[in-house]
Design a protein around this motif. Structure first.
Motif, PDB file in Angstrom:
ATOM      1  N   SER A 252       0.836  -1.210   0.000  1.00 29.45           N
ATOM      2  CA  SER A 252       0.000   0.000   0.000  1.00 29.45           C
ATOM      3  C   SER A 252       0.867   1.255   0.000  1.00 29.45           C
ATOM      4  CB  SER A 252      -0.970  -0.004   1.178  1.00 29.45           C
ATOM      5  OG  SER A 252      -0.273  -0.194   2.385  1.00 29.45           O
ATOM      6  N   ILE A 255       3.100   1.034  -3.732  1.00 28.98           N
ATOM      7  CA  ILE A 255       2.332   1.300  -4.951  1.00 28.98           C
ATOM      8  C   ILE A 255       1.818   2.736  -4.950  1.00 28.98           C
ATOM      9  CG2 ILE A 255       0.188   0.598  -6.148  1.00 28.98           C
ATOM     10  CD1 ILE A 255       1.302  -2.358  -5.503  1.00 28.98           C
ATOM     11  N   THR A 256       1.503   3.257  -3.782  1.00 22.57           N
ATOM     12  CA  THR A 256       1.196   4.682  -3.686  1.00 22.57           C
ATOM     13  C   THR A 256       2.411   5.506  -4.092  1.00 22.57           C
ATOM     14  OG1 THR A 256      -0.310   4.203  -1.888  1.00 22.57           O
ATOM     15  CG2 THR A 256       0.365   6.495  -2.119  1.00 22.57           C
ATOM     16  N   THR A 316      -4.565  -1.673  -3.199  1.00 20.22           N
ATOM     17  CA  THR A 316      -3.652  -1.430  -4.327  1.00 20.22           C
ATOM     18  C   THR A 316      -4.131  -1.987  -5.660  1.00 20.22           C
ATOM     19  OG1 THR A 316      -2.469  -3.485  -3.804  1.00 20.22           O
ATOM     20  CG2 THR A 316      -1.592  -1.465  -2.853  1.00 20.22           C
TER      21      THR A 316
END
Ligand code: GLC
Ligand code: CA
Length: 522
Positions: A252, A255-256, A316
């Motif tokens: 999380s 990928i952010t 995600t």
């Protein structure tokens, strides 16, 4: 954000270059050796490779201690060999990703040598240094090495001085710089230059080593997320077909931050260890797999995995991919203490999960982990997972023409090998190949299909989940344990692939010891 289309069908092969194939008989695997083996890689169905570091290095951490980021290490060949590897791979439809050791260099790196000097120069702030020789900052810094009056921060081993990308929270203002400081920006610019250089030679992306480690005292991860977001924006604009893969283990966040793929491994969550590797956190391999879910004793609990995984997956899924690798150069091989049937069941799982599978070289033949191998190049207990690829029976298992004493690590000449497994229809290699082919031709089983776990009682044995894409639904049932396991449901399905004793009826499925089935629901 742009997602390169090729990722949706990607299956990666992870190559430890010094141990894959030696093309010139000096005992060390090299880039030309990898080029020679591209047909094998293609034939297996892999669509991309990730190479562990190929840079010039004194190899005190297997090459994760880089001396020159712009140069292929002599033992691996030349930059021109790398260009050729990429060109040939691309002709065959294979992408090539390299390791980007972003957080540190070797002690021999010219930048570091200049940074050590007492007089101020361009590289004075390229690394993190405390303000005086006695300040070793809670033991994170090494004193006594340099002429300058300070101690350098290490990023991993003592021989891997941390590059200076700044501190998100400053507790000692006399020496800690903020990420916006021009010298920290320069470090970042250099990293971008390195990436653009390898892309110009043909690289399709980067696996970023310790991706979360660059900015110090970044407790909530905000600063490092922002750092990588800028790089992703640059990728989307200039290199939309190239990918960023992180060793972060916190999808999380990763990928952010803009990574296309993040590995689920041991670092942050127990999700991965609880599946295959209930070994201790320092990654010391054990002969017993404790309470791993994929264990014949059937004492694991899939909830340990699902608690972390489902949350990260939901956060995600529309933006990037989670990878559950078979292993890597840091972990005991997945074959350790397991039979081929057990391995096949694990491959059936890995090849039918969302996200992007990575197979560590040799895992497709169940290559052995060698527990007591003396440490080589800072490998310690990891060394036993880094032995030369076993291509065939006989001299050096086909890895090298060189003398035995020259070999990078001893090779297991009598172990499993590619040649034998290629000619045996029921070998692990051929099963893995079939699973890869099935994944690539079945949208519901590939990166983006939906997933739903159906059995969450009693530890979750057998493992039962649906994969769904448009109007196609597949059901995957896996029993890693030695006891029969059954699951009751209304079931109308065609058997697509299986191993072991499996019985299906309209009322459900019974799975014998260590078995699995991939079904297509009607
Ligand atoms: C990563 C690499 C590992 C290396 C370390 C330091 O965890 O996978 O092999 O030792 O970073 O670079
Ligand atoms: Ca060689």
């Amino acid at each position: 954000m742009i997602t390169p289309q090729w990722l949706e069908n990607a299956v990666f092969y992870n190559i430890y270059p010094q141990s894959f194939y030696d093309s010139n008989g000096d005992g060390i695997g090299d880039l030309n050796g990898i080029t020679e083996k591209l047909n094998y890689i293609k034939d297996m169905g892999f669509t991309a490779i990730w190479l562990n570091p190929i840079y010039e290095s004194p190899y005190r951490d297997g090459g994760y201690d880089v001396t020159d980021f712009y140069k292929v290490g002599k033992r691996y060949g030349t930059n021109a060999d790398f260009e050729r590897l990429c060109a040939v791979a691309h002709q065959k439809g294979i992408k090539v990703c390299v390791d980007l050791v972003a957080g540190h260099t070797s002690l021999e790196c010219e930048w570091f040598q200049k940074s050590c000097r007492a007089e101020k120069n361009e590289y004075t702030n390229r690394y993190v240094w405390t303000d005086n020789w006695l300040n070793i900052y809670n033991g994170e810094c090494i004193g006594g090495y340099a002429q300058r009056n300070g101690a350098y921060m290490k990023n991993f081993f003592y021989c891997q001085p941390a590059l200076n990308y700044g501190f998100a929270n400053i507790d000692e203002p006399s020496w800690q710089l903020p990420p916006e400081h021009p010298d920290c920006r320069k470090t970042k610019q250099e990293l971008i230059n390195i990436m653009e250089y390898w892309i110009s030679l043909g690289a399709d992306g980067f696996r970023v080593d310790l991706a979360a480690s660059l900015i110090k005292n970044d407790y909530d991860g905000k600063a490092i997320i922002k750092f990588w977001q800028e790089i992703r924006t640059m990728f989307d604009e200039k290199y939309p077909e190239c990918v960023l893969i992180s060793e972060w283990s916190h999808p999380s966040r990763a990928i952010t931050a803009g990574f296309h793929i993040d590995f689920l491994i041991h670092a942050v969550f127990p999700a991965y260890t609880s599946l295959f590797r209930a070994e201790d956190e320092r990654n010391v391999p054990r002969i017993f797999f404790g309470d791993s879910f994929f264990d014949t004793r059937g004492k694991g609990n899939i909830e340990t995995f699902l608690n972390d995984y489902l949350d990260e997956y939901e956060k995600t899924r529309d933006r990037g991919f989670i990878s559950i690798p078979t292993g890597n150069h840091d972990l005991a091989r997945i074959s350790y203490g397991r039979t081929n049937e057990e391995l096949e069941a694990i491959f059936a799982f890995i090849m039918t999960m969302p996200g992007i599978p990575f197979v560590y070289y040799g895992d497709e033949i169940g290559m052995e982990y060698i527990p007591d191998m003396p440490s080589k190049e800072g490998g310690f207990t990891r060394t036993g997972s880094r032995t030369p690829m076993q291509w065939e029976q006989g001299k050096n298992a086909g890895f090298s023409d060189g003398e035995k004493e020259l070999l990078y690590l001893p090779v297991n000449e009598n172990g499993v090998n590619v040649k034998e497994q290629l000619s045996d229809e029921n070998s692990l290699l051929n099963k893995v190949k079939k699973l890869i082919a099935l994944r690539k031709t079945t949208p519901a089983l590939s990166a983006c299909g939906d997933i739903e776990f159906l059995n969450r009682k009693d530890g979750g044995y057998p493992l039962v989940y649906k994969r769904i894409f448009n109007d196609e639904t597949y059901l995957i049932c896996i029993n890693p344990s030695n006891d029969d396991k059954k699951f009751e449901m209304e079931l109308y399905a065609d058997m697509i692939m299986k191993n072991g004793n499996v019985e299906i009826s309209e009322r459900g499925i019974v799975l014998g010891a260590v078995s699995y089935a991939i079904l297509k629901l009607k």
